[in-house]
Design a protein around this motif. Sequence first.
Motif, PDB file in Angstrom:
ATOM      1  N   ILE A 317       0.850  -1.188   0.000  1.00  0.00           N
ATOM      2  CA  ILE A 317       0.000   0.000   0.000  1.00  0.00           C
ATOM      3  C   ILE A 317       0.887   1.240   0.000  1.00  0.00           C
ATOM      4  N   LYS A 318       0.551   2.201  -0.865  1.00  0.00           N
ATOM      5  CA  LYS A 318       1.352   3.412  -1.002  1.00  0.00           C
ATOM      6  C   LYS A 318       0.594   4.684  -0.603  1.00  0.00           C
ATOM      7  N   GLY A 319      -0.636   4.544  -0.161  1.00  0.00           N
ATOM      8  CA  GLY A 319      -1.385   5.720   0.227  1.00  0.00           C
ATOM      9  C   GLY A 319      -2.498   5.366   1.190  1.00  0.00           C
ATOM     10  N   GLY A 320      -2.882   6.329   2.024  1.00  0.00           N
ATOM     11  CA  GLY A 320      -3.967   6.096   2.960  1.00  0.00           C
ATOM     12  C   GLY A 320      -4.726   7.371   3.255  1.00  0.00           C
ATOM     13  N   PHE A 321      -5.976   7.200   3.619  1.00  0.00           N
ATOM     14  CA  PHE A 321      -6.850   8.334   3.962  1.00  0.00           C
ATOM     15  C   PHE A 321      -7.701   7.923   5.146  1.00  0.00           C
ATOM     16  N   GLU A 322      -7.746   8.787   6.165  1.00  0.00           N
ATOM     17  CA  GLU A 322      -8.593   8.546   7.328  1.00  0.00           C
ATOM     18  C   GLU A 322      -9.344   9.813   7.679  1.00  0.00           C
ATOM     19  N   SER A 323     -10.537   9.614   8.210  1.00  0.00           N
ATOM     20  CA  SER A 323     -11.379  10.748   8.591  1.00  0.00           C
ATOM     21  C   SER A 323     -12.091  10.425   9.886  1.00  0.00           C
ATOM     22  N   GLY A 324     -12.933  11.358  10.291  1.00  0.00           N
ATOM     23  CA  GLY A 324     -13.732  11.126  11.484  1.00  0.00           C
ATOM     24  C   GLY A 324     -14.912  10.223  11.257  1.00  0.00           C
ATOM     25  N   SER A 325     -15.110   9.741  10.018  1.00  0.00           N
ATOM     26  CA  SER A 325     -16.204   8.836   9.693  1.00  0.00           C
ATOM     27  C   SER A 325     -15.685   7.419   9.530  1.00  0.00           C
ATOM     28  N   GLY A 326     -16.144   6.528  10.385  1.00  0.00           N
ATOM     29  CA  GLY A 326     -15.743   5.131  10.265  1.00  0.00           C
ATOM     30  C   GLY A 326     -16.211   4.505   8.971  1.00  0.00           C
ATOM     31  N   LEU A 327     -17.392   4.896   8.486  1.00  0.00           N
ATOM     32  CA  LEU A 327     -17.893   4.350   7.226  1.00  0.00           C
ATOM     33  C   LEU A 327     -17.000   4.768   6.053  1.00  0.00           C
ATOM     34  N   VAL A 328     -16.567   6.016   6.057  1.00  0.00           N
ATOM     35  CA  VAL A 328     -15.682   6.482   4.988  1.00  0.00           C
ATOM     36  C   VAL A 328     -14.341   5.759   5.040  1.00  0.00           C
ATOM     37  N   ASN A 329     -13.814   5.570   6.230  1.00  0.00           N
ATOM     38  CA  ASN A 329     -12.535   4.867   6.369  1.00  0.00           C
ATOM     39  C   ASN A 329     -12.653   3.444   5.840  1.00  0.00           C
ATOM     40  N   ARG A 330     -13.769   2.795   6.095  1.00  0.00           N
ATOM     41  CA  ARG A 330     -13.977   1.446   5.582  1.00  0.00           C
ATOM     42  C   ARG A 330     -14.132   1.469   4.061  1.00  0.00           C
ATOM     43  N   LEU A 331     -14.765   2.499   3.519  1.00  0.00           N
ATOM     44  CA  LEU A 331     -14.905   2.623   2.075  1.00  0.00           C
ATOM     45  C   LEU A 331     -13.539   2.677   1.397  1.00  0.00           C
ATOM     46  N   ARG A 687       6.219  18.867  -7.908  1.00  0.00           N
ATOM     47  CA  ARG A 687       5.445  19.898  -7.213  1.00  0.00           C
ATOM     48  C   ARG A 687       4.078  19.333  -6.859  1.00  0.00           C
ATOM     49  N   VAL A 688       3.609  19.641  -5.671  1.00  0.00           N
ATOM     50  CA  VAL A 688       2.302  19.197  -5.196  1.00  0.00           C
ATOM     51  C   VAL A 688       1.386  20.407  -5.092  1.00  0.00           C
ATOM     52  N   LYS A 689       0.236  20.334  -5.734  1.00  0.00           N
ATOM     53  CA  LYS A 689      -0.768  21.371  -5.540  1.00  0.00           C
ATOM     54  C   LYS A 689      -1.479  21.118  -4.219  1.00  0.00           C
ATOM     55  N   ILE A 690      -1.594  22.167  -3.416  1.00  0.00           N
ATOM     56  CA  ILE A 690      -2.169  22.043  -2.077  1.00  0.00           C
ATOM     57  C   ILE A 690      -3.368  22.967  -1.977  1.00  0.00           C
ATOM     58  N   SER A 691      -4.550  22.373  -1.822  1.00  0.00           N
ATOM     59  CA  SER A 691      -5.772  23.172  -1.730  1.00  0.00           C
ATOM     60  C   SER A 691      -6.872  22.321  -1.107  1.00  0.00           C
ATOM     61  N   PRO A 692      -6.901  22.225   0.229  1.00  0.00           N
ATOM     62  CA  PRO A 692      -7.867  21.327   0.895  1.00  0.00           C
ATOM     63  C   PRO A 692      -9.293  21.849   0.846  1.00  0.00           C
ATOM     64  N   THR A 693     -10.225  20.899   0.893  1.00  0.00           N
ATOM     65  CA  THR A 693     -11.657  21.206   0.973  1.00  0.00           C
ATOM     66  C   THR A 693     -12.186  20.623   2.280  1.00  0.00           C
ATOM     67  N   PRO A 694     -12.140  21.377   3.373  1.00  0.00           N
ATOM     68  CA  PRO A 694     -12.613  20.829   4.651  1.00  0.00           C
ATOM     69  C   PRO A 694     -14.128  20.621   4.641  1.00  0.00           C
ATOM     70  N   LEU A 695     -14.540  19.435   5.018  1.00  0.00           N
ATOM     71  CA  LEU A 695     -15.953  19.102   5.153  1.00  0.00           C
ATOM     72  C   LEU A 695     -16.193  18.730   6.613  1.00  0.00           C
ATOM     73  N   GLU A 696     -17.078  19.465   7.248  1.00  0.00           N
ATOM     74  CA  GLU A 696     -17.214  19.363   8.699  1.00  0.00           C
ATOM     75  C   GLU A 696     -17.500  17.936   9.168  1.00  0.00           C
ATOM     76  N   LYS A 697     -18.313  17.187   8.417  1.00  0.00           N
ATOM     77  CA  LYS A 697     -18.697  15.854   8.881  1.00  0.00           C
ATOM     78  C   LYS A 697     -17.599  14.815   8.684  1.00  0.00           C
ATOM     79  N   LEU A 698     -16.490  15.211   8.045  1.00  0.00           N
ATOM     80  CA  LEU A 698     -15.339  14.313   7.929  1.00  0.00           C
ATOM     81  C   LEU A 698     -14.240  14.661   8.921  1.00  0.00           C
ATOM     82  N   ASN A 699     -14.411  15.732   9.648  1.00  0.00           N
ATOM     83  CA  ASN A 699     -13.401  16.216  10.592  1.00  0.00           C
ATOM     84  C   ASN A 699     -13.091  15.164  11.670  1.00  0.00           C
TER      85      ASN A 699
END
Length: 774
Positions: A317-331, A687-699
Amino acid sequence: MNMHATASRKGLKQRNWAAEMIAPLSDEGVGRPASFVSKTFSLEAVPAAVELFISAQGLYRCFINGKRVGEDLLTPGWTNYDHRIAYQRYDVAQLLVAGENHIEIWLADGWYRSPLMWGKDAIPNCWGDRIAAIAELVAGGRTLLSTDANWKSGALPIVKSGIYFGEVYDARLAALSETHGSEVIAFDKALLVAHEAAAVRELAALVPVDQWRDDEGRLVYDFGQNVGGYVRYTVRGSAGAQVRVEHSEVLGPDRFFDNRNYRTAVAETLYTLAGDGDETYAPYFTFQGYRYARVTITGEVEIVSISSVPITSVAEIKGGFESGSGLVNRLVLNAVWSQRGNFIEVPTDCPQRDERLGWTGDAQVFAPTACWLADSEQFLRKYLRDVMADQRPDGAIPHVSPDPTRLHPEHFPGYAGSTGWGDAIVIIPWVLYTHYGDRAALGECFDAMVRWVDFVWSISDGPIVRPPPHWGDRGFTFGDWLQPVGDNRKPRPTIADDCAATLYHFISTELLGRIAGVLGRDDLRQAMERRAGEIREAFAFEYISASGRLAHNDQTSYALAFLHDLVPAEHWDAARGHFRRVVEDADYRIGTGFIGTPALLPALTKLGMDDLAEKVFLQEEVPGWLYQVKQGATTIWERWDSMAPDGTIYDPDMNSYNHYSYGAVCQWLFESVAGISPDPEHPGFARVKISPTPLEKLNPVSAWHEIAKGRIEASWTMADGKVEYIVSLPEGCEGLFVPTVRHVNPVLDGKPVTGDTLMAAGRHLITFEIPKSN
């Protein structure tokens, strides 16, 4: 073989072979017992370094002095075998002894001649009707042994083996007998190239999380995870007793073992015991897609242990994403497992039923996510060579690759030329370029791209593509495959084939112009820019009304048109409003299929409609990403409605529970939500473009990605309308912070910023406020 296919083999590693391709005379043909070829030979002394070079028609596994050579699975792999066949190299000095040695090469049907495609029209002997092997032992530039007509052959205890069938193994026949000879067969050694990607390997075995007996007394095991792989077990019992293992991805109501969605794929193993203590078995030359195994025992058998063994070409595995939503993390984890189970030599649609084919449309929509989650560069480069080998003389790209229908069109005519699918030849090389800086992929595929784009224009001789309605006709398109319609009493609108085809016609034409620019082909760049302009104008005239409403008023049309800047400025605000209304009227449920889904959330984010993106992504009813997670999915489903809330399977004739396409949403999670994306102007994450989109329910959110230069990490937390964003960049990788209207009063490392700002390697803190409303 077409000239372009021949050219696409150039640059791959080849060698001069002293050996010949030999076929076992014991072989009785497809679907019959597997065979081996063998040779006893002597060495006065064992050199310090001895290399085995080996390949086969069919699949092989090699043994020297009774010990297995290497750990690779399903060798020599799957390619268009009339275009090239991989060979492997192994260091085998440690397996040899001074004096007499014995080598065996086990051979089985594999993809080479197992029936492929589906139903009564499945194609046996697709690339040939004879299994065969070529091998040589080399030390210090000297050939110690090579395959020739003097090798012996005989039948294996593998009584039957097939990709869809499974395997039958009789351990009572394990003592091999050399009953026949071998013969040299006609074979073009120029086809042999070094294995182009990582070999298929086992992952850590999974033990059952539950087990029970069904009404007939059969044991059913739940391994807790849907995989592509096989069941391994150790048993003891009497000679002639049998263990049959059947597989399924899901259980129906009342824990009913349901594998109807496998269609005609038998997908089982049958092991007959030798009766001499503990016996361990896993299939040699096949794999299945499953979570559950049903074990039927005939005779006296004790199961000592049993496990599920996942296999894959992309083990790390070369990448990972985690959020405050367990369902999203499982997705996200489900997408990882779907990639693992379907990246087995070829990016397949599914690992379980009578299909398991390298669908080009699935591959192109998932390719960016594949590169986020695993090192997919060489795997996809190899796949593109198969796609080019399958490209038709008129430029049409196949629906699947390696394509069994190309050599056998009588049962599956016209299996090429669909927009959204054939565009893989343009889109995947661009993904490899942006993610890995792989300029060579662009050059290798460039001629094929041009031929494809010209083919699409030729379908209707102009910028608007009007595909024929019937499968197999020239230019037929799948459109937005499996686009949901909602309530069938009052279905929601869906995109028409001509609109879908024209959208992708533009996407590939414009992208080809960019690629031509990268390669310094200014003539082609200018020609494609002009053509893309024609398509843009024709699209607006044909599909956008004076009020800014798109012709089909569906989510896919708006998402793709906005994402690729096909909405004229004078219609932008109105069309944006129509898009919002379409999403809201659907109660935030997904209205997109295979080509629309990867564009939906990125388009909403691009338009600043973060509130809609959040609601669509997180709603938990069907159709929706999280519905399947709530239903217990451990991989991505093929259909949004694959299972009803009561567990009933929907349409088992076409229903896979391990189909990575909709997992393409992970690209949006990395690039929009976590806010890190590759910059095409500085590819390979220079170069990495950096521009986050914060979504409150994923916090809170955190993401990471391993690149050649090191590890990129990003995370954000939100509290009281303020966001703290931390990003870490490895040496050799710079960042470009791109603030938008969603970043109010941004501060980078303690200094306010007002526009795009470069960031050096290292750790950075960005703080900003979120706007009070979107």
